[in-house]
Scaffold this motif. Structure first.
Motif, short mmCIF file in Angstrom:
data_model
loop_
_atom_site.label_atom_id
_atom_site.label_comp_id
_atom_site.label_asym_id
_atom_site.label_seq_id
_atom_site.Cartn_x
_atom_site.Cartn_y
_atom_site.Cartn_z
N SER A 115 0.83 -1.21 0.00
CA SER A 115 0.00 0.00 0.00
C SER A 115 0.86 1.26 0.00
CB SER A 115 -0.92 0.01 1.22
OG SER A 115 -1.82 -1.07 1.19
N GLU A 118 2.43 2.29 -3.30
CA GLU A 118 1.52 2.89 -4.26
C GLU A 118 1.37 4.40 -4.07
OE1 GLU A 118 -2.14 0.80 -3.93
OE2 GLU A 118 -1.32 -1.10 -4.68
N GLU A 145 -2.07 9.49 2.58
CA GLU A 145 -2.19 9.06 1.18
C GLU A 145 -2.49 7.57 1.06
OE1 GLU A 145 -2.09 10.95 -1.55
OE2 GLU A 145 -1.92 12.74 -0.27
N PRO A 148 -6.68 4.59 2.46
CA PRO A 148 -7.62 3.61 1.87
C PRO A 148 -6.99 2.24 1.64
CG PRO A 148 -7.77 5.73 0.74
CD PRO A 148 -6.56 5.80 1.62
N GLY A 149 -5.75 2.23 1.16
CA GLY A 149 -5.06 0.97 0.94
C GLY A 149 -4.77 0.23 2.24
N ARG A 152 -7.98 -1.41 3.37
CA ARG A 152 -8.24 -2.62 2.57
C ARG A 152 -7.30 -3.75 2.99
NH1 ARG A 152 -8.51 1.43 -1.64
NH2 ARG A 152 -10.68 1.78 -2.24
N ASP A 212 -14.66 -1.95 2.76
CA ASP A 212 -14.81 -1.19 1.52
C ASP A 212 -15.46 0.17 1.78
OD1 ASP A 212 -13.67 -3.23 0.10
OD2 ASP A 212 -15.57 -4.09 -0.58
N ALA A 215 -12.85 2.45 3.47
CA ALA A 215 -11.82 2.82 2.49
C ALA A 215 -12.35 3.84 1.49
CB ALA A 215 -11.32 1.57 1.76
N LYS A 216 -13.59 3.68 1.06
CA LYS A 216 -14.20 4.61 0.12
C LYS A 216 -14.35 5.99 0.75
CE LYS A 216 -18.16 5.10 -2.98
NZ LYS A 216 -19.44 4.48 -3.43
N LEU A 218 -12.47 7.27 3.10
CA LEU A 218 -11.15 7.86 3.27
C LEU A 218 -10.55 8.32 1.96
CD1 LEU A 218 -9.58 5.42 5.89
CD2 LEU A 218 -10.32 7.76 6.27
N SER A 219 -10.98 7.71 0.85
CA SER A 219 -10.41 8.08 -0.45
C SER A 219 -11.01 9.36 -1.01
CB SER A 219 -10.64 6.94 -1.46
OG SER A 219 -12.03 6.71 -1.67
N HIS A 220 -12.08 9.86 -0.40
CA HIS A 220 -12.72 11.09 -0.88
C HIS A 220 -12.07 12.33 -0.24
CE1 HIS A 220 -16.66 8.80 -2.03
NE2 HIS A 220 -15.70 8.68 -2.92
#
Length: 220
Positions: A115, A118, A145, A148-149, A152, A212, A215-216, A218-220
């Motif tokens: 993670s 990436e 950064e 989200p990874g 997951r 999921d 993670a979704k 946190l990715s926003h």
């Protein structure tokens, strides 16, 4: 048959769920702490934006690869002396948490490292150019950064632990796996076996959905 199944579940399900919960809480907490630290250590030992330590990376990576290459059922037996030394017993959910934690630490560490790899190198390069310390880079860049990874990775680890905890029931670990083996297999109570399978699938599905979802967010 249905009455026998309901009778067994009424007597044993609560205890099995509690034992599984014990194993999961202990192993998830330990692996989340040690596995994440180990994953960050692997990344910083390898990344050019920190102080590369190739020897330490090889040692830690080799240990992780060894643990991951051992089938879990064999790992349980192999770590029995260590389990007894730590817990004072070789059976039960507390004892089973020892090999579960070891397995999860190695598993999660590699996922955490992946993670972190990436994360956009441009962000790391800019942080280093501005003179940010290693602590600030880890706290304000990598954790943000890669969040989200990392969630997951933890989700995949938890789902794997659910399966491993069921397997631990075969060798005296207790929990849902022990319920399935003792009644569903040895006593031919197919209803109990079917129920435990459905229950494990439901737990895994919920864990995946929750991971999921977080993670979704946190990715926003």
């Amino acid at each position: 048959m249905l009455e026998a199944t309901l009778d067994i579940l009424g007597r044993e399900l609560g205890k099995a769920l509690w034992e599984t919960l014990e194993m999961m809480i202990i192993s998830v907490v330990i692996s989340s702490i040690v596995g994440v630290i180990l994953g960050f250590t692997l990344f910083t030992c390898k990344s050019k934006y920190f102080t590369p330590r190739p020897v330490l990376y090889q040692v830690l990576g080799g240990f992780i690869n060894i643990v991951r290459s051992i089938p879990f059922i064999i790992l349980i037996v192999f770590t029995l002396p260590l389990t007894f030394f730590i817990t004072g017993t070789k059976i039960g959910p507390i004892a089973a948490a020892v090999p579960l934690s070891i397995c999860a630490i190695a598993f999660l560490a590699r996922l955490v490292e992946s993670s972190l790899l990436e994360v956009d190198e441009g962000i790391l390069e800019a942080s280093v150019a501005q003179g940010a310390s290693t602590y600030l880079i880890v706290k304000d860049v990598l954790l943000v950064e890669a969040a989200p990874g990392l969630i997951r990775a933890l989700t995949v680890t938890i789902i794997s632990l659910i399966g491993f905890s069921a397997m631990a029931g075969m060798v005296g670990g207790g929990g849902i796996g022990n319920l399935a083996i003792q009644y569903g297999y040895y006593r031919y109570e197919s209803g109990v076996m079917l129920f435990t399978i459905i229950l494990l699938v439901a737990i895994v599905q919920f864990s995946q959905w929750l991971g999921d979802f977080i993670a979704k967010k946190l990715s926003h």
